[in-house]
Design a protein around this motif. Structure first.
Motif, PDB file in Angstrom:
ATOM      1  N   ARG A 238      12.807   9.622  22.485  1.00 20.01           N
ATOM      2  CA  ARG A 238      12.381   8.233  22.476  1.00 20.01           C
ATOM      3  C   ARG A 238      12.051   7.776  23.892  1.00 20.01           C
ATOM      4  O   ARG A 238      12.667   8.204  24.874  1.00 20.01           O
ATOM      5  CB  ARG A 238      13.439   7.332  21.847  1.00 20.01           C
ATOM      6  CG  ARG A 238      13.811   7.757  20.435  1.00 20.01           C
ATOM      7  CD  ARG A 238      14.587   6.685  19.706  1.00 20.01           C
ATOM      8  NE  ARG A 238      13.723   5.596  19.264  1.00 20.01           N
ATOM      9  CZ  ARG A 238      12.971   5.630  18.160  1.00 20.01           C
ATOM     10  NH1 ARG A 238      12.955   6.714  17.382  1.00 20.01           N
ATOM     11  NH2 ARG A 238      12.237   4.591  17.813  1.00 20.01           N
TER      12      ARG A 238
ATOM     13  N   ARG B  84      10.699   4.189  26.313  1.00 20.85           N
ATOM     14  CA  ARG B  84      10.443   2.767  26.479  1.00 20.85           C
ATOM     15  C   ARG B  84       9.221   2.583  27.367  1.00 20.85           C
ATOM     16  O   ARG B  84       8.962   3.368  28.289  1.00 20.85           O
ATOM     17  CB  ARG B  84      11.640   2.063  27.134  1.00 20.85           C
ATOM     18  CG  ARG B  84      12.931   2.077  26.342  1.00 20.85           C
ATOM     19  CD  ARG B  84      12.833   1.332  25.021  1.00 20.85           C
ATOM     20  NE  ARG B  84      12.313  -0.006  25.135  1.00 20.85           N
ATOM     21  CZ  ARG B  84      13.081  -1.087  25.323  1.00 20.85           C
ATOM     22  NH1 ARG B  84      14.395  -0.952  25.448  1.00 20.85           N
ATOM     23  NH2 ARG B  84      12.551  -2.286  25.373  1.00 20.85           N
TER      24      ARG B  84
ATOM     25  N   HIS C 276      14.394   7.154  26.974  1.00 21.21           N
ATOM     26  CA  HIS C 276      15.479   6.216  26.709  1.00 21.21           C
ATOM     27  C   HIS C 276      16.205   6.654  25.449  1.00 21.21           C
ATOM     28  O   HIS C 276      15.582   7.060  24.475  1.00 21.21           O
ATOM     29  CB  HIS C 276      14.924   4.801  26.535  1.00 21.21           C
ATOM     30  CG  HIS C 276      15.955   3.729  26.574  1.00 21.21           C
ATOM     31  ND1 HIS C 276      16.758   3.424  25.489  1.00 21.21           N
ATOM     32  CD2 HIS C 276      16.315   2.890  27.566  1.00 21.21           C
ATOM     33  CE1 HIS C 276      17.566   2.438  25.825  1.00 21.21           C
ATOM     34  NE2 HIS C 276      17.331   2.090  27.065  1.00 21.21           N
TER      35      HIS C 276
ATOM     36  N   ALA D 175      16.259   3.634  21.863  1.00 20.09           N
ATOM     37  CA  ALA D 175      15.361   2.477  21.803  1.00 20.09           C
ATOM     38  C   ALA D 175      13.931   2.944  22.051  1.00 20.09           C
ATOM     39  O   ALA D 175      13.676   4.078  22.444  1.00 20.09           O
ATOM     40  CB  ALA D 175      15.772   1.425  22.827  1.00 20.09           C
ATOM     41  N   GLY D 176      12.999   2.047  21.825  1.00 19.01           N
ATOM     42  CA  GLY D 176      11.596   2.378  22.037  1.00 19.01           C
ATOM     43  C   GLY D 176      10.997   3.116  20.850  1.00 19.01           C
ATOM     44  O   GLY D 176      11.459   3.011  19.710  1.00 19.01           O
TER      45      GLY D 176
ATOM     46  N   GLU E 202       8.000  -3.433  22.332  1.00 19.60           N
ATOM     47  CA  GLU E 202       7.567  -2.708  23.519  1.00 19.60           C
ATOM     48  C   GLU E 202       6.406  -3.411  24.228  1.00 19.60           C
ATOM     49  O   GLU E 202       6.335  -3.426  25.462  1.00 19.60           O
ATOM     50  CB  GLU E 202       7.157  -1.285  23.146  1.00 19.60           C
ATOM     51  CG  GLU E 202       8.296  -0.404  22.674  1.00 19.60           C
ATOM     52  CD  GLU E 202       9.364  -0.217  23.726  1.00 19.60           C
ATOM     53  OE1 GLU E 202       9.019   0.201  24.855  1.00 19.60           O
ATOM     54  OE2 GLU E 202      10.537  -0.523  23.441  1.00 19.60           O
TER      55      GLU E 202
END
Length: 262
Positions: free
Chosen positions: A170, A172, A182, A185-186, A224
């Protein structure tokens, strides 16, 4: 579109914003296909007998004539005609259209022709008027606008190392850097890669809405892109989003949810 001396004739355009100039006239900020954002004065537009009154509406395809030297900051509207094609978006779609206009006002400089971006905007507005889901069209337009201004980093490589993204990892999107790994998240490398591939297509608007439609509809992509839009616009909030948030707050608990947030 044809140019007659210092006059522009039959230019495809949309009204992005307008405000009063005098008791009878308006100042218009319009987005045009061959001239970019242009500021026009519509003299007498507020008079009951003016032919402009029923035409100069936001989110409606227009054909405009205006006069004045290109170096003038404000030029004079000579004629305006509705180009037809669709009705005015309503409800949540109308707020989504206002979001598009706010992006143009905050992120697109004046007198910077962007024909491909204009065509994407026209497609987005037409889709909103037809009742198609707003979120994918908004995200696609945001991506194209950021790329047109040179603010969208390479979505196929990690910032710093410039290594290709790992599909399962992943990342961001950080405004001052680009894509950074990250945990939790993302978007995944595969999702960012789908967006990068669609943006590289001959028709990126169509490719985004077909090859990357699932990514465009995700709340994760919205999360994002929003900080990047705030960063480059210089504002902490976009007011069309605030209008939609307030509309949600005022709806009764039994009302259907408003899912397609700008």
């Amino acid at each position: 579109m044809a140019r007659r001396g210092s006059r522009v004739h039959d230019e495809p355009a949309f009204v992005v914003h307008q405000h009063d100039w005098s008791e009878s006239s308006l100042i218009l900020d319009v987005f045009t296909r061959h001239h970019g954002r242009v500021v026009l004065v519509a003299k007498g537009a507020k008079r009951p007998t003016s032919q402009f009154r029923a035409v100069l509406l936001a989110l409606q395809p227009l054909r405009l004539d205006w006069g004045g030297a290109p170096q003038q900051e404000v030029r004079t509207l000579k004629a305006a005609r509705w180009a037809g094609g669709h009705v005015l978006p309503a409800g949540e779609a109308l707020l989504a259209g206002f979001h598009l206009n706010e992006l143009l006002l905050r992120l697109l400089p004046r007198d910077d022709p962007q024909p491909a971006l204009f065509d994407a905007y026209a497609e987005a507005v037409r889709a909103l008027a037809q009742g198609l889901p707003p979120a994918p069209r908004l995200r696609a337009f945001e991506l194209l606008l950021l790329r047109a201004q040179g603010w969208l980093p390479d979505l196929g490589r990690e910032a710093g190392t410039l290594r290709p993204l790992t599909p399962a990892r992943r990342y961001r999107l950080v405004a001052e850097h680009g894509l950074l790994a990250h945990e939790g998240a993302g978007l995944s490398g595969a999702q960012w890669g789908a967006l990068a591939q669609a943006l590289a297509a001959a028709d990126p608007w169509a490719a985004l809405l077909t090859e990357a439609a699932e990514v465009l509809a995700s709340a994760a992509l919205r999360a994002e892109l929003l900080p990047l839009l705030h960063y480059h616009s210089g504002v902490r909030r976009l007011y069309a989003r605030e209008l939609l948030r307030e509309a949600r707050r005022l709806l009764p608990a039994s009302a259907p949810p408003l899912d397609a947030s700008p």
